[in-house]
Scaffold this motif. Structure first.
Motif, PDB file in Angstrom:
ATOM      1  N   GLY A 147       0.958  -1.357  -0.255  1.00 45.99           N
ATOM      2  CA  GLY A 147       0.147   0.451   0.147  1.00 45.99           C
ATOM      3  C   GLY A 147       1.038   1.493  -0.624  1.00 45.99           C
ATOM      4  N   ASP A 148       1.920   1.699   1.141  1.00 40.70           N
ATOM      5  CA  ASP A 148       2.514   2.552   1.002  1.00 40.70           C
ATOM      6  C   ASP A 148       3.235   2.528  -0.358  1.00 40.70           C
ATOM      7  OD1 ASP A 148       2.166   2.921   3.425  1.00 40.70           O
ATOM      8  OD2 ASP A 148       3.606   1.298   4.409  1.00 40.70           O
ATOM      9  N   ASP A 149       3.611   1.638  -1.212  1.00 36.54           N
ATOM     10  CA  ASP A 149       4.429   1.406  -2.413  1.00 36.54           C
ATOM     11  C   ASP A 149       3.803   2.424  -3.462  1.00 36.54           C
ATOM     12  OD1 ASP A 149       7.104   0.984  -1.688  1.00 36.54           O
ATOM     13  OD2 ASP A 149       7.002  -0.846  -2.908  1.00 36.54           O
ATOM     14  N   ALA A 150       2.548   1.862  -3.165  1.00 35.80           N
ATOM     15  CA  ALA A 150       1.003   2.047  -3.814  1.00 35.80           C
ATOM     16  C   ALA A 150       0.926   3.852  -3.701  1.00 35.80           C
ATOM     17  CB  ALA A 150       0.121   1.352  -3.914  1.00 35.80           C
ATOM     18  N   LEU A 151       0.560   4.082  -2.510  1.00 42.51           N
ATOM     19  CA  LEU A 151       0.042   5.483  -2.232  1.00 42.51           C
ATOM     20  C   LEU A 151       1.289   6.501  -3.002  1.00 42.51           C
ATOM     21  CD1 LEU A 151      -0.474   5.829   1.251  1.00 42.51           C
ATOM     22  CD2 LEU A 151      -1.946   6.499  -0.508  1.00 42.51           C
ATOM     23  N   SER A 152       2.710   5.902  -2.961  1.00 42.07           N
ATOM     24  CA  SER A 152       4.332   6.799  -3.474  1.00 42.07           C
ATOM     25  C   SER A 152       4.202   6.572  -4.793  1.00 42.07           C
ATOM     26  CB  SER A 152       4.956   6.223  -3.226  1.00 42.07           C
ATOM     27  OG  SER A 152       6.895   6.637  -3.464  1.00 42.07           O
ATOM     28  N   MET A 153       3.779   5.644  -5.929  1.00 34.54           N
ATOM     29  CA  MET A 153       3.775   5.330  -7.207  1.00 34.54           C
ATOM     30  C   MET A 153       2.785   6.472  -8.083  1.00 34.54           C
ATOM     31  SD  MET A 153       5.084   1.590  -7.784  1.00 34.54           S
ATOM     32  CE  MET A 153       5.316   1.984  -9.173  1.00 34.54           C
TER      33      MET A 153
ATOM     34  N   ASP B  78      -9.242   0.735   2.612  1.00 37.06           N
ATOM     35  CA  ASP B  78      -8.842   1.367   2.824  1.00 37.06           C
ATOM     36  C   ASP B  78      -6.943   1.965   2.245  1.00 37.06           C
ATOM     37  OD1 ASP B  78     -10.249   0.119   5.109  1.00 37.06           O
ATOM     38  OD2 ASP B  78      -8.358  -1.111   5.608  1.00 37.06           O
ATOM     39  N   LEU B  79      -6.936   1.612   1.490  1.00 41.29           N
ATOM     40  CA  LEU B  79      -5.634   2.315  -0.179  1.00 41.29           C
ATOM     41  C   LEU B  79      -6.664   3.406  -0.303  1.00 41.29           C
ATOM     42  CD1 LEU B  79      -2.924   2.806  -0.559  1.00 41.29           C
ATOM     43  CD2 LEU B  79      -3.139   0.720  -2.527  1.00 41.29           C
ATOM     44  N   VAL B  80      -7.625   2.746  -0.950  1.00 39.37           N
ATOM     45  CA  VAL B  80      -8.717   3.852  -1.288  1.00 39.37           C
ATOM     46  C   VAL B  80      -8.976   4.962  -0.393  1.00 39.37           C
ATOM     47  CG1 VAL B  80     -10.657   4.324  -3.146  1.00 39.37           C
ATOM     48  CG2 VAL B  80      -9.283   1.839  -3.550  1.00 39.37           C
ATOM     49  N   THR B  81      -9.180   4.791   0.227  1.00 37.11           N
ATOM     50  CA  THR B  81      -9.520   6.116   1.304  1.00 37.11           C
ATOM     51  C   THR B  81      -8.645   7.544   1.319  1.00 37.11           C
ATOM     52  OG1 THR B  81     -10.916   4.691   2.453  1.00 37.11           O
ATOM     53  CG2 THR B  81     -10.619   6.434   3.410  1.00 37.11           C
ATOM     54  N   ARG B  82      -6.733   6.270   1.481  1.00 38.26           N
ATOM     55  CA  ARG B  82      -6.071   7.052   1.767  1.00 38.26           C
ATOM     56  C   ARG B  82      -5.367   8.092  -0.006  1.00 38.26           C
ATOM     57  NH1 ARG B  82      -1.663   3.198   3.983  1.00 38.26           N
ATOM     58  NH2 ARG B  82      -0.356   5.102   3.658  1.00 38.26           N
ATOM     59  N   LEU B  83      -6.127   7.217  -0.693  1.00 33.60           N
ATOM     60  CA  LEU B  83      -5.857   8.349  -1.645  1.00 33.60           C
ATOM     61  C   LEU B  83      -6.322   9.345  -2.321  1.00 33.60           C
ATOM     62  CD1 LEU B  83      -5.131   4.982  -4.055  1.00 33.60           C
ATOM     63  CD2 LEU B  83      -3.863   6.945  -3.568  1.00 33.60           C
TER      64      LEU B  83
END
Length: 224
Positions: free
Chosen positions: A36-42, A64-69
């Motif tokens: 997830g962290d890599d995805a956010l960064s990329m 949850d990653l979608v929410t963070r994005l």
């Protein structure tokens, strides 16, 4: 080109998905993330248009990653690709506004059809002027022109039905089953089934083209 980021913790699976995407005209893979962290960064650095997102990541649940994005102001679309069949996961994906939900394992045509449908819907959404039906669709969970799955004969899918009807409505000329099949990326027999269904429910009409010999060719046009 539609820029795609593949997010999956399994390197081999991600490579397969990448290969699938790169076989489809109009799409390019800009990277792969395994966490997830890599995805956010990329997402922040690459600005993809679409994420192919697995829900089971080692450091985050995909939704949850979608929410963070979204909290970070990222507006890329998300197509969920997962083994998660639980109703809560599906309902959560719908609430997050994902553009599709594809269960693993799947074959190339399954992903291809969803990406082609996504591309067509994206192109339509970029238009400056919308019809009333398209505006109404933006405020409902039922896209414009989509027939409920229950209204389709057994063996026909909503996604393919949408693609076939879209091909009819965007064609300047009538279409034969063969031409429709080529436009949508399905077999001629399948295209004929969808076209005849639309004729039976009044959403398309048949026009016969007579040649010098043999049976007349059945050609289809969308009804206004």
């Amino acid at each position: 080109m539609i820029r795609v980021l593949v997010v999956d913790d399994d390197f081999m699976v991600a490579r397969i998905h990448r290969g699938f995407v790169e076989r489809i005209d109009g799409f390019e893979v800009v990277g792969s993330a395994q966490t997830g962290d890599d995805a956010l960064s990329m997402v922040s650095s690459l600005k993809p248009d679409l994420l192919l997102l697995d829900l089971y990541l080692p450091d985050a649940f995909g939704l949850d990653l979608v929410t963070r994005l979204r909290a970070a102001g990222e507006t890329c679309d998300v197509l969920v690709i997962t083994a998660a069949k639980e109703a809560d996961a599906v309902r959560g994906a719908v609430r997050q506004g994902v553009v599709g939900y594809l269960l693993k394992p799947f074959a190339f045509p399954d992903l291809e059809q969803r990406l082609l449908t996504y591309a067509a819907e994206r192109a339509r959404s970029l238009s400056d002027d919308l019809t009333q039906a398209e505006i109404d669709a933006a405020f409902t969970s039922q896209p414009a022109g989509r027939a409920p799955a229950s209204a389709l004969p057994k063996g026909l899918s909503v996604e393919t039905a949408e693609a076939v009807e879209r091909a009819l409505r965007t064609s300047a000329e009538t279409l034969s089953a063969t031409e429709c099949a080529e436009a949508v990326g399905i077999s001629r027999v399948s295209a004929r089934r969808y076209l005849e269904h639309f004729v039976s429910v009044g959403r398309a009409e048949v026009k016969l083209r007579y040649g010098t010999t043999g049976r007349p060719e059945r050609r289809y046009a969308a009804r206004a």
